[in-house]
Design a protein around this motif. Structure first.
Motif, PDB file in Angstrom:
ATOM      1  N   SER A   1       2.808  -4.193  -2.599  1.00 56.71           N
ATOM      2  CA  SER A   1       2.150  -4.133  -1.298  1.00 56.71           C
ATOM      3  C   SER A   1       3.166  -3.746  -0.240  1.00 56.71           C
ATOM      4  CB  SER A   1       1.589  -5.511  -0.933  1.00 56.71           C
ATOM      5  OG  SER A   1       2.660  -6.447  -0.861  1.00 56.71           O
ATOM      6  N   ALA A   2       2.659  -3.342   0.910  1.00 61.09           N
ATOM      7  CA  ALA A   2       3.577  -3.101   2.024  1.00 61.09           C
ATOM      8  C   ALA A   2       4.280  -4.407   2.388  1.00 61.09           C
ATOM      9  CB  ALA A   2       2.830  -2.530   3.221  1.00 61.09           C
ATOM     10  N   THR A   3       3.587  -5.510   2.231  1.00 60.27           N
ATOM     11  CA  THR A   3       4.205  -6.806   2.532  1.00 60.27           C
ATOM     12  C   THR A   3       5.449  -7.015   1.662  1.00 60.27           C
ATOM     13  OG1 THR A   3       1.984  -7.687   2.933  1.00 60.27           O
ATOM     14  CG2 THR A   3       3.761  -9.289   2.684  1.00 60.27           C
TER      15      THR A   3
ATOM     16  N   HIS B   1       2.860  -5.926  12.885  1.00 60.10           N
ATOM     17  CA  HIS B   1       1.856  -6.378  11.913  1.00 60.10           C
ATOM     18  C   HIS B   1       2.232  -7.753  11.378  1.00 60.10           C
ATOM     19  CE1 HIS B   1      -0.730  -6.306   8.283  1.00 60.10           C
ATOM     20  NE2 HIS B   1      -1.483  -5.523   9.027  1.00 60.10           N
TER      21      HIS B   1
ATOM     22  N   THR C   1       2.125  -9.000   8.544  1.00 60.86           N
ATOM     23  CA  THR C   1       2.848  -9.063   7.267  1.00 60.86           C
ATOM     24  C   THR C   1       4.348  -8.797   7.436  1.00 60.86           C
ATOM     25  OG1 THR C   1       2.360  -6.750   6.775  1.00 60.86           O
ATOM     26  CG2 THR C   1       0.816  -8.397   5.912  1.00 60.86           C
TER      27      THR C   1
ATOM     28  N   GLY D   1       1.656   3.771  13.031  1.00 59.39           N
ATOM     29  CA  GLY D   1       0.258   3.412  12.822  1.00 59.39           C
ATOM     30  C   GLY D   1       0.003   1.955  13.170  1.00 59.39           C
TER      31      GLY D   1
ATOM     32  N   VAL E   1      -2.030  -1.255  13.867  1.00 59.41           N
ATOM     33  CA  VAL E   1      -3.158  -1.615  13.021  1.00 59.41           C
ATOM     34  C   VAL E   1      -4.518  -1.472  13.725  1.00 59.41           C
ATOM     35  CG1 VAL E   1      -3.208  -4.103  13.473  1.00 59.41           C
ATOM     36  CG2 VAL E   1      -3.683  -3.236  11.182  1.00 59.41           C
TER      37      VAL E   1
ATOM     38  N   ASP F   1       7.473   0.146   9.572  1.00 58.35           N
ATOM     39  CA  ASP F   1       6.254  -0.227   8.844  1.00 58.35           C
ATOM     40  C   ASP F   1       5.259   0.915   9.015  1.00 58.35           C
ATOM     41  OD1 ASP F   1       3.898  -1.291   7.842  1.00 58.35           O
ATOM     42  OD2 ASP F   1       3.597  -2.653   9.539  1.00 58.35           O
TER      43      ASP F   1
ATOM     44  N   ALA G   1       2.511   1.431   6.813  1.00 60.18           N
ATOM     45  CA  ALA G   1       1.615   1.089   5.697  1.00 60.18           C
ATOM     46  C   ALA G   1       0.562   2.178   5.475  1.00 60.18           C
ATOM     47  CB  ALA G   1       0.956  -0.265   5.938  1.00 60.18           C
ATOM     48  N   PHE G   2      -0.082   2.586   6.561  1.00 58.60           N
ATOM     49  CA  PHE G   2      -1.005   3.722   6.412  1.00 58.60           C
ATOM     50  C   PHE G   2      -0.553   4.909   7.247  1.00 58.60           C
ATOM     51  CE2 PHE G   2      -2.653   1.188   9.896  1.00 58.60           C
ATOM     52  CZ  PHE G   2      -3.123   2.110  10.823  1.00 58.60           C
TER      53      PHE G   2
ATOM     54  N   ASP H   1       1.960   2.265   1.955  1.00 56.84           N
ATOM     55  CA  ASP H   1       1.043   1.940   0.861  1.00 56.84           C
ATOM     56  C   ASP H   1       0.488   3.196   0.226  1.00 56.84           C
ATOM     57  OD1 ASP H   1       0.880  -0.895   0.715  1.00 56.84           O
ATOM     58  OD2 ASP H   1      -0.348  -0.954   2.530  1.00 56.84           O
TER      59      ASP H   1
ATOM     60  N   HIS I   1      -2.238   2.402  -1.724  1.00 59.67           N
ATOM     61  CA  HIS I   1      -3.611   1.905  -1.857  1.00 59.67           C
ATOM     62  C   HIS I   1      -4.429   1.959  -0.572  1.00 59.67           C
ATOM     63  CE1 HIS I   1      -1.367  -2.195  -1.579  1.00 59.67           C
ATOM     64  NE2 HIS I   1      -1.804  -1.920  -0.374  1.00 59.67           N
ATOM     65  N   LYS I   2      -3.845   2.413   0.508  1.00 60.76           N
ATOM     66  CA  LYS I   2      -4.642   2.605   1.713  1.00 60.76           C
ATOM     67  C   LYS I   2      -5.005   4.085   1.837  1.00 60.76           C
ATOM     68  CE  LYS I   2      -3.240  -1.514   4.207  1.00 60.76           C
ATOM     69  NZ  LYS I   2      -2.378  -2.068   5.267  1.00 60.76           N
TER      70      LYS I   2
END
Ligand SMILES: *Cc1c(COP(=O)(O)O)cnc(C)c1O
Length: 451
Positions: free
Chosen positions: A137-139, A181, A183, A228, A230, A255, A257-258, A283, A285-286
């Motif tokens: 995960s990004a976390t 974020h 996370t 990005g 959130v 960060d 993530a997306f 990520d 998965h996003k």
């Protein structure tokens, strides 16, 4: 008794039936489907069930209570669906069942993930010498990057973090954005930085760090930026902030993530200068639409990540760039393989087209809603549309009414202290017709809730 082959065929048949049903599926399950999940409340059976029966229970009770996040009308969070090539690769990976920790454990996984890493760096325009750890995960990847950052800053002061830990160590300070974020805060908290000790950089009305108010930086500071935000999808002003931070000797982590995937689109200029940072998380998965859980820890100083994450043992030594030395996991599935497959099937053009389409759809959605009397609260530079109705009560009522239809789903947020809808366009399956359906539903409900 089924053979393993019959069982897998049954699973494939059920998976395909589920898949075929996605377009007509409610985006959020009915209360009845959720109530039926009580079927999972029983004790561990004394004797095992036949595998086919276990599968049937999963399908009969589980499938109806899923959210259709693998469809085109799920606008919650930045979920994304799964690209066909990535889903297909995932099935093969499951058959392989590789422990993808190093070349010795799986030559195939090692080489394919190295190719995926190279393509990720190329797609995002990040330094080619960077190490890429494929984490859950990004976390988790943020945790890996920030631990590498701290270890490297301390090493520059001659402090042996691995040997002596943190007690008595020179202080490493962390600057985060006021809209950081959660996370990233979680990773910092777990690493022992202390939430109360973080220095918070004020943001402008769009959620970007205001360079004029950036706290002081030095060579013992980690500056956490974002690609990005959130809610708004905005980017910190990298081209201004990162050279300043580097001149001060600070470590810059991003960060993304997306949002980092904007780099692969025609809106790449939004993140201009981000390549000058020291580490990044993103990520798959996003926005790349790969299966969970596929994320990347990217570190310019490959050695810094490889030493922080090292897990060599007498019985398991590996090269510095083995995946077990680049992320938190030791035993791990080959999660970089579906990422490779996604990028292989898209190519540069396909990736650009995917992201560009979402940007266009988000812009269109914002225009439609604005002209129907909704307030659009952000600039819609990316794939996020923040929307509010006439009042907080109306905003809430409309969101609940939308969710009750089961036609689409999106989540709530607070923007500048007041409720809003957060609409994310991030599924490769989302067509223009899906966007139209979302817009028309929201417009119809606005009329009804105004009358
Ligand atoms: C989702 C998200 C994260 C966390 O990513 P996970 O993969 O869910 O751990 C971090 N930052 C931003 C901006 C996000 O959108």
């Amino acid at each position: 008794m089924d053979t393993e082959r019959q069982l897998l065929e049954d699973a494939d048949r059920r998976a395909l039936a589920y898949f075929d049903g996605i377009p007509g599926r409610r985006v959020f399950p009915t209360p009845e489907a959720i109530a039926a999940l009580a079927g999972f409340d029983g004790p561990l059976p004394e004797q095992g069930l036949p595998a086919r029966q276990a599968l049937q229970l999963l399908d009969d009770l589980g499938s109806p209570a899923t959210t259709a996040s693998n469809g085109g009308r799920y606008f919650g969070f930045v979920i994304g669906a799964t690209l066909p090539a990535a889903a297909a690769a995932e099935r093969l990976v499951l058959a392989w069942d590789q422990c993808a920790s190093s070349f010795d454990n799986s030559p195939a996984a090692d080489r394919i993930e190295k190719a995926a890493a190279r393509w990720v760096l190329e797609s995002l325009g990040l330094p080619t010498e960077s190490a890429v750890g494929f984490g859950t995960s990004a976390t988790a990847c943020t945790l890996a990057c920030l631990s590498a950052a701290r270890r490297a800053l301390l090493a520059r002061k001659g402090w042996d973090f691995d040997g002596d830990g943190l007690m008595g160590a020179p202080e490493v300070r962390v600057v985060v954005s006021a809209s950081v974020h959660i996370t990233v805060k979680k990773a910092l908290r777990i690493l022992g930085f202390g939430i109360n000790r973080l220095r918070v950089a004020p943001v402008d009305e769009l959620g970007r760090i205001d360079p004029a108010q950036l706290p002081p930086l030095d060579d013992m500071t980690v500056l956490c930026l974002q690609a990005g935000e959130v809610n708004s999808g905005e980017f910190d002003p990298f081209a201004e902030l990162i050279p300043r931070a580097r001149a001060a000797g600070a470590w810059v982590h991003v960060d993304g993530a997306f949002g980092l995937w904007a780099r692969a689109s025609s809106a790449a200029a939004l993140a201009a200068g981000v390549e000058q940072a020291d580490s990044w998380t993103t990520d798959g998965h996003k926005w790349l639409n790969t299966p969970y859980d596929g994320a990347m820890a990217i570190c310019r100083d490959a050695e810094a990540l490889a030493t922080a994450m090292n897990s060599d043992a007498a019985y398991a030594t590996a090269s510095r760039d083995a995946q077990k030395n680049l992320n938190l996991e030791f035993s791990r599935r080959a999660r970089g393989v579906p990422i490779w497959a996604a990028l292989a099937s898209l190519g540069r053009d396909g990736l650009r087209a995917l992201i560009d389409r979402h940007l266009r759809q988000a812009t269109y959605l914002a225009e439609r809603l604005r002209s129907a009397g909704y307030q659009v609260l952000n600039r819609v530079v990316l794939n996020q549309v923040l929307v509010r109705a006439d009042s907080d009560e109306q905003t809430l009522a409309i969101r609940l009414a939308v969710q009750a239809t089961g036609e689409v789903w999106f989540g709530p947020t607070l923007w500048q202290g007041r409720p809003a809808f957060r609409l994310s366009v991030s599924s490769w399956r989302t067509t223009d017709a899906d966007i139209e359906r979302l817009a028309e539903l929201l417009i119809a409900l606005k009329t009804r809730h105004t009358a």
